[in-house]
Scaffold this motif. Structure first.
Motif, PDB file in Angstrom:
ATOM      1  N   ASP A 387      30.632  33.140  48.438  1.00 18.34           N
ATOM      2  CA  ASP A 387      31.070  32.794  49.794  1.00 18.34           C
ATOM      3  C   ASP A 387      31.221  34.086  50.592  1.00 18.34           C
ATOM      4  N   PRO A 388      31.279  34.012  51.938  1.00 17.11           N
ATOM      5  CA  PRO A 388      31.289  35.213  52.775  1.00 17.11           C
ATOM      6  C   PRO A 388      32.481  36.148  52.534  1.00 17.11           C
ATOM      7  N   SER A 389      33.534  35.646  51.899  1.00 15.75           N
ATOM      8  CA  SER A 389      34.716  36.487  51.682  1.00 15.75           C
ATOM      9  C   SER A 389      34.579  37.359  50.444  1.00 15.75           C
ATOM     10  N   ARG A 390      33.494  37.210  49.683  1.00 15.89           N
ATOM     11  CA  ARG A 390      33.317  37.964  48.453  1.00 15.89           C
ATOM     12  C   ARG A 390      32.062  38.818  48.504  1.00 15.89           C
ATOM     13  N   ASN A 391      32.150  39.997  47.907  1.00 13.43           N
ATOM     14  CA  ASN A 391      30.992  40.875  47.765  1.00 13.43           C
ATOM     15  C   ASN A 391      30.443  40.687  46.352  1.00 13.43           C
ATOM     16  N   ASP A 432      33.354  42.405  44.410  1.00 15.33           N
ATOM     17  CA  ASP A 432      34.343  41.464  43.883  1.00 15.33           C
ATOM     18  C   ASP A 432      33.823  40.817  42.602  1.00 15.33           C
TER      19      ASP A 432
END
Length: 611
Positions: A387-391, A432
């Protein structure tokens, strides 16, 4: 009108239904198409009224059911005039209705049967009554006999030219039925398997090659038409046959071609020894390998377009006594889009696995032999947590599938970019989640474990036989037991088993002795008694194998405090297994037997894939 009536097709008279006749213009085109042969105006004027009524009824039905808008119908009629196709072909070409919806509507309009090849046994003898060119040109295939009539599956049953051609070739009275275009193409490929084309290309290529061609001669001939067409045919056939690998194997007298289908190698054809150099060199050129180097193994990749579809293949060469063997792994891009629920997890195993990969840090390892679906499981996992919140960063060799929103690094050993070197750089890129394609050595394992201990979620694969033996394998690599025990969160061991063909599987009642030999868990699964299990039989739908498709069998080991203690104390694999089972792990064979009870597979198949 008298002339029109005189030439009206008897089949149209039989199946023509009432309805108003629209004012469709005549069609004069004679061009061929992948959607079937357009009907020349002169050939269909005699039965024009019947066809128009049928097409009007088809259009009314599709619009009435909300499957086609009036605007889309107008577009289809316009395109129909321009291209010279029948209305069904235009609707498919323009993707205005789905194949299934169109087939159902045609069956209802013409009052004929709709055939599903997954449920209907295909008579290959009947199918071979017409050649592959006619079958593909008209999108038709005979499927069997009914009351002395040849049943003909058609994508467009209104195509009277197809009926006339098949009737002329077979000298038989026909009973048309309707099927989807894709299922007919699949049936044609399964029946004919390109034998005639392969034989033609092979003979043509053999006539061009010297017994021992020089390198310069090979360079010229690998671009030759017959060699190119033969190689393309081998790849195309493999894709249609659902093969996962293609084996090109030199022998003393010929070149053997085998496909791995549902995990089992099947011989497809043998090619004359005289064109071995051309076939091998053509594949090496496509994979950007050195065709002059025949003494050392080489690895490459092929991206090609076959029948309008993009296909990726991972290529490996291996020098053997009789020449270079080539193995090509077909990379199915749809596997990268699979969800975990599609992979065959039992509900309790999926819940246990999901609990672990939802954690913010730790190590999750997927283990099993080559070709057991480990990468597919990891890609499906990334689809769940991306998801966009994770690298999310991966390091792979090779990058098999491109995933949207994920940073993927390709290992390049020649340039010094090894797994370990890439992993060090990745950890400086604020990840992440880190996916390591495979833990192959101590250095990679150490960096991966330390990454998990410093707040990253690390996913990777390892080659071990089961989940309980995985910690011992890491310790054998040189890792400290306390690091292994404290960093490991979950180990998933898996195998791929063939799924029983639902068309022909047969029930039977096993004896207690047979169940005991198979390692049946009577306490958990009970005694089947009179309750039947299933076994393979074989039918035309599954090519006589009794199986169609595969699914994964998993055992999921949670590394809890007790398992961690055993690892730190260098406990034996059997101790780890007992502790894992005590905390709820289902051994792989037991999971397989649960799938046997459900009718998904057979005892013989589980014993084949699980030790």
């Amino acid at each position: 009108m008298a002339q029109a009536s005189a030439f009206r097709c008897r089949w149209c008279d039989r199946y023509r239904l009432g309805g108003a006749v629209p004012t469709y213009p005549d069609v004069e085109s004679t061009a061929d198409s992948a959607f079937g042969t357009p009907r020349p105006g002169a050939a269909r004027r005699g039965d024009e009224g019947g066809h128009r009524r049928d097409e009007q009824r088809l259009a009314d039905l599709l619009v009435g059911q909300g499957l086609l808008t009036p605007e889309d119908l107008a577009v289809a009629l316009s395109r129909r005039t321009d291209r010279g196709y029948g209305l069904p072909a235009v609707l498919l070409e323009q993707r205005l209705v789905s194949e299934e919806d169109l087939a159902s509507a045609l069956a209802a309009t013409l009052n004929i049967r709709k055939i599903d090849f997954a449920e209907y046994p295909l008579d290959t003898g009947a199918a071979r009554l017409i050649g592959e060119p006619i079958a593909r040109r008209h999108l038709v295939t005979p499927i069997g006999w009914a009351d002395a009539k040849l049943m003909l599956a058609m994508a467009d049953p209104t195509n009277v030219i197809a009926l006339d051609d098949v009737r002329a070739v077979t000298s038989s009275e026909l009973e048309p039925v309707v099927a989807t275009r894709s299922s007919i193409l699949s049936a044609i490929a399964r029946v004919h398997r390109g034998e005639s084309q392969a034989a033609h290309f092979t003979a043509e290529a053999a006539s061009s090659f010297a017994p021992e061609p020089s390198i310069s001669a090979v360079r010229e001939l690998v671009e030759d038409g017959p060699i190119v067409k033969l190689v393309n045919l081998l790849i195309s056939k493999a894709s249609i046959e659902r093969a996962s690998d293609i084996h090109i194997e030199p022998g003393e007298d010929d070149l053997r071609v085998r496909y791995r289908i549902d995990g089992v190698l099947l011989e497809i054809m043998r090619i004359p020894k005289t064109i071995q150099a051309g076939i091998i060199s053509r594949l090496k050129v496509m994979a950007s390998l050195n065709i002059a180097e025949r003494r050392l193994p080489q690895d490459g990749r092929i991206t090609t377009t076959i029948d309008g579809r993009s296909i990726d293949l991972r290529v490996a060469t291996l020098p053997t006594t009789w020449g270079e063997k080539i193995v090509m792994r077909i990379l199915d891009k749809t596997n990268a889009l699979l969800q975990l629920a599609d992979l065959g997890f039992l509900p309790e195993n999926l819940e246990r696995y999901e609990k672990n990969f939802r954690r913010p840090y730790g190590t999750i390892l997927v283990t099993g032999p080559t070709g057991s679906g480990k990468s597919t499981t990891l890609y499906a996992t990334l689809n769940q947590i991306n998801d966009p919140s994770r690298n999310v960063i991966t390091v792979e060799d090779p990058v098999e599938y491109q995933l949207t929103g994920i940073n993927q690094v390709q290992v390049n050993a020649k340039a010094g970019l090894t797994f370990a070197a890439a992993l060090r750089s990745i950890l400086r890129s604020d990840p992440d989640v880190v996916l390591v394609g495979e833990i192959r050595d101590r250095e990679t394992a150490t960096i991966a474990i330390e990454a998990a201990l410093t707040g990253h979620l690390v996913l990777s694969t390892l080659h071990t036989n089961d989940a309980a033996s995985t910690p011992g394998r890491l310790i054998e690599m040189g890792l400290e037991p306390f690091l292994v025990g404290s960093s490991l969160d979950c180990i998933v061991a898996q195998r791929l088993a063939r799924r029983l063909c639902e068309r022909c599987r047969e029930p039977y009642s096993p004896t207690v002795a047979e169940l005991e030999v198979a390692g049946w868990d009577f306490e958990r699964l009970g005694n089947p008694g009179d309750a039947a299990l299933y076994r393979s039989k074989g039918c035309p739908a599954c090519g006589g194998t009794g199986y169609q498709g595969r699914f994964a069998i998993h055992e999921v080991l949670d590394v809890d405090e007790e398992v961690e203690r055993i690892i730190v104390e260098r406990g034996h694999t059997e101790e780890i297994r007992k502790a894992a089972v005590a905390q709820g792990m289902l051994p792989m064979r037991q999971v397989g037997m649960i799938d046997v009870v459900s009718g998904r597979t057979s005892i013989e198949e589980i014993l084949r894939v699980v030790v």
